[in-house]
Design a protein around this motif. Sequence first.
Motif, PDB file in Angstrom:
ATOM      1  N   ASP A  72       0.814  -1.207   0.000  1.00 16.20           N
ATOM      2  CA  ASP A  72       0.000   0.000   0.000  1.00 16.20           C
ATOM      3  C   ASP A  72       0.853   1.265   0.000  1.00 16.20           C
ATOM      4  O   ASP A  72       0.459   2.300  -0.546  1.00 16.20           O
ATOM      5  CB  ASP A  72      -0.937  -0.010   1.218  1.00 16.20           C
ATOM      6  CG  ASP A  72      -2.068   0.987   1.048  1.00 16.20           C
ATOM      7  OD1 ASP A  72      -2.621   1.051  -0.064  1.00 16.20           O
ATOM      8  OD2 ASP A  72      -2.377   1.702   2.005  1.00 16.20           O
ATOM      9  N   ARG A  73       2.027   1.168   0.639  1.00 22.23           N
ATOM     10  CA  ARG A  73       2.938   2.324   0.646  1.00 22.23           C
ATOM     11  C   ARG A  73       3.397   2.606  -0.782  1.00 22.23           C
ATOM     12  O   ARG A  73       3.513   3.748  -1.204  1.00 22.23           O
ATOM     13  CB  ARG A  73       4.160   2.072   1.521  1.00 22.23           C
ATOM     14  CG  ARG A  73       3.920   1.848   3.002  1.00 22.23           C
ATOM     15  CD  ARG A  73       3.067   2.883   3.624  1.00 22.23           C
ATOM     16  NE  ARG A  73       1.664   2.510   3.621  1.00 22.23           N
ATOM     17  CZ  ARG A  73       0.654   3.354   3.570  1.00 22.23           C
ATOM     18  NH1 ARG A  73       0.862   4.635   3.536  1.00 22.23           N
ATOM     19  NH2 ARG A  73      -0.589   2.914   3.552  1.00 22.23           N
ATOM     20  N   VAL A  74       3.670   1.542  -1.515  1.00 23.48           N
ATOM     21  CA  VAL A  74       4.082   1.679  -2.913  1.00 23.48           C
ATOM     22  C   VAL A  74       2.955   2.302  -3.731  1.00 23.48           C
ATOM     23  O   VAL A  74       3.178   3.209  -4.534  1.00 23.48           O
ATOM     24  CB  VAL A  74       4.462   0.307  -3.511  1.00 23.48           C
ATOM     25  CG1 VAL A  74       4.748   0.419  -5.002  1.00 23.48           C
ATOM     26  CG2 VAL A  74       5.668  -0.269  -2.776  1.00 23.48           C
ATOM     27  N   HIS A  75       1.758   1.821  -3.457  1.00 25.29           N
ATOM     28  CA  HIS A  75       0.589   2.331  -4.168  1.00 25.29           C
ATOM     29  C   HIS A  75       0.459   3.844  -3.978  1.00 25.29           C
ATOM     30  O   HIS A  75       0.301   4.608  -4.932  1.00 25.29           O
ATOM     31  CB  HIS A  75      -0.664   1.626  -3.632  1.00 25.29           C
ATOM     32  CG  HIS A  75      -1.822   1.671  -4.569  1.00 25.29           C
ATOM     33  ND1 HIS A  75      -2.182   2.797  -5.240  1.00 25.29           N
ATOM     34  CD2 HIS A  75      -2.706   0.728  -4.939  1.00 25.29           C
ATOM     35  CE1 HIS A  75      -3.253   2.537  -5.988  1.00 25.29           C
ATOM     36  NE2 HIS A  75      -3.580   1.291  -5.825  1.00 25.29           N
ATOM     37  N   ILE A  76       0.542   4.256  -2.724  1.00 20.49           N
ATOM     38  CA  ILE A  76       0.445   5.676  -2.401  1.00 20.49           C
ATOM     39  C   ILE A  76       1.559   6.461  -3.070  1.00 20.49           C
ATOM     40  O   ILE A  76       1.342   7.560  -3.593  1.00 20.49           O
ATOM     41  CB  ILE A  76       0.524   5.899  -0.868  1.00 20.49           C
ATOM     42  CG1 ILE A  76      -0.658   5.234  -0.163  1.00 20.49           C
ATOM     43  CG2 ILE A  76       0.576   7.387  -0.535  1.00 20.49           C
ATOM     44  CD1 ILE A  76      -1.988   5.863  -0.459  1.00 20.49           C
ATOM     45  N   TRP A  77       2.745   5.888  -3.068  1.00 18.47           N
ATOM     46  CA  TRP A  77       3.885   6.574  -3.662  1.00 18.47           C
ATOM     47  C   TRP A  77       3.612   6.859  -5.148  1.00 18.47           C
ATOM     48  O   TRP A  77       3.853   7.959  -5.643  1.00 18.47           O
ATOM     49  CB  TRP A  77       5.161   5.737  -3.509  1.00 18.47           C
ATOM     50  CG  TRP A  77       6.390   6.469  -3.962  1.00 18.47           C
ATOM     51  CD1 TRP A  77       7.181   7.266  -3.205  1.00 18.47           C
ATOM     52  CD2 TRP A  77       6.937   6.492  -5.297  1.00 18.47           C
ATOM     53  NE1 TRP A  77       8.202   7.790  -3.962  1.00 18.47           N
ATOM     54  CE2 TRP A  77       8.081   7.335  -5.250  1.00 18.47           C
ATOM     55  CE3 TRP A  77       6.581   5.889  -6.502  1.00 18.47           C
ATOM     56  CZ2 TRP A  77       8.866   7.577  -6.377  1.00 18.47           C
ATOM     57  CZ3 TRP A  77       7.361   6.138  -7.625  1.00 18.47           C
ATOM     58  CH2 TRP A  77       8.492   6.977  -7.553  1.00 18.47           C
ATOM     59  N   PHE A  78       3.077   5.869  -5.843  1.00 17.29           N
ATOM     60  CA  PHE A  78       2.788   6.047  -7.263  1.00 17.29           C
ATOM     61  C   PHE A  78       1.679   7.079  -7.481  1.00 17.29           C
ATOM     62  O   PHE A  78       1.742   7.873  -8.425  1.00 17.29           O
ATOM     63  CB  PHE A  78       2.411   4.707  -7.909  1.00 17.29           C
ATOM     64  CG  PHE A  78       3.599   3.958  -8.433  1.00 17.29           C
ATOM     65  CD1 PHE A  78       3.989   4.062  -9.759  1.00 17.29           C
ATOM     66  CD2 PHE A  78       4.352   3.152  -7.587  1.00 17.29           C
ATOM     67  CE1 PHE A  78       5.103   3.381 -10.248  1.00 17.29           C
ATOM     68  CE2 PHE A  78       5.463   2.468  -8.057  1.00 17.29           C
ATOM     69  CZ  PHE A  78       5.838   2.578  -9.393  1.00 17.29           C
ATOM     70  N   GLN A  79       0.708   7.066  -6.639  1.00 18.97           N
ATOM     71  CA  GLN A  79      -0.366   8.054  -6.771  1.00 18.97           C
ATOM     72  C   GLN A  79       0.187   9.472  -6.622  1.00 18.97           C
ATOM     73  O   GLN A  79      -0.127  10.352  -7.414  1.00 18.97           O
ATOM     74  CB  GLN A  79      -1.448   7.804  -5.722  1.00 18.97           C
ATOM     75  CG  GLN A  79      -2.337   6.633  -6.041  1.00 18.97           C
ATOM     76  CD  GLN A  79      -3.446   6.435  -5.028  1.00 18.97           C
ATOM     77  OE1 GLN A  79      -4.240   5.521  -5.157  1.00 18.97           O
ATOM     78  NE2 GLN A  79      -3.500   7.280  -4.015  1.00 18.97           N
ATOM     79  N   ASN A  80       0.995   9.648  -5.599  1.00 15.01           N
ATOM     80  CA  ASN A  80       1.581  10.971  -5.382  1.00 15.01           C
ATOM     81  C   ASN A  80       2.505  11.356  -6.530  1.00 15.01           C
ATOM     82  O   ASN A  80       2.516  12.503  -6.981  1.00 15.01           O
ATOM     83  CB  ASN A  80       2.348  10.991  -4.060  1.00 15.01           C
ATOM     84  CG  ASN A  80       1.423  11.169  -2.863  1.00 15.01           C
ATOM     85  OD1 ASN A  80       0.436  11.891  -2.940  1.00 15.01           O
ATOM     86  ND2 ASN A  80       1.750  10.512  -1.777  1.00 15.01           N
TER      87      ASN A  80
END
Length: 178
Positions: A72-80
């Motif tokens: 999920d941290r990776v997911h958020i990183w990509f969104q940002n």
Amino acid sequence: PFCKKRSRTLPSDLPLCLFPGGSHPKVGGDRRKRTVFTPAQIELLKKSFEENQYPGYQTREALARCIGIEEDRVHIWFQNRRARTPKRIRIGNHAAAPYRSYPKVGGDRRKRTVFTPVQIELLKKEFEENQYPGYETREALARCIGVEEDRVHVRIEMVGAPKTSLNRTYWNHLKRSE
DNA sequence: GGGTAATCTAATCAACG
DNA sequence: CGTTGATTAGATTACCC
């Protein structure tokens, strides 16, 4: 030093939609502690981003394992990252049709989580008491019902409906079909 | 097929250096 | 104080039962 007390009830008057980003003073619980990425992790993330700005679940999962962090941290990183990438450089998005292209680009998505009635019951109960549970609360709740914290987070976001008592997604769905 | 989890954008808050 | 991770609202798509 984090910000305090979640409100137990919705602020009665002002519509929350006026305060995107959870900026309303009374909402917003304790946040997840800010993740600090190492330079090596950043490098891999950036490299991966260059290849695909919309990695699917399998890719994110693999990447997460590789750099030793939650998916999920990776997911958020990509969104940002996408949000802060100029549109002209952004691949897989078209301003006119914001959502049209993402499934093709994204590829695989996480397998749909199926909650049991008992889990739903507990989630609902917690939600009635507090519509903006902070990280600790979500974590505890997740442990309690045996799912991952980010699933709880998503679920709460989905259900959160300042506008009506109905499920937010369902409300939009109905609105669309007439 | 209907209900809803997964995902997206956009805007904003806020921790860290 | 700028960069950037985390949260939220709103919207769209995919998928389980």
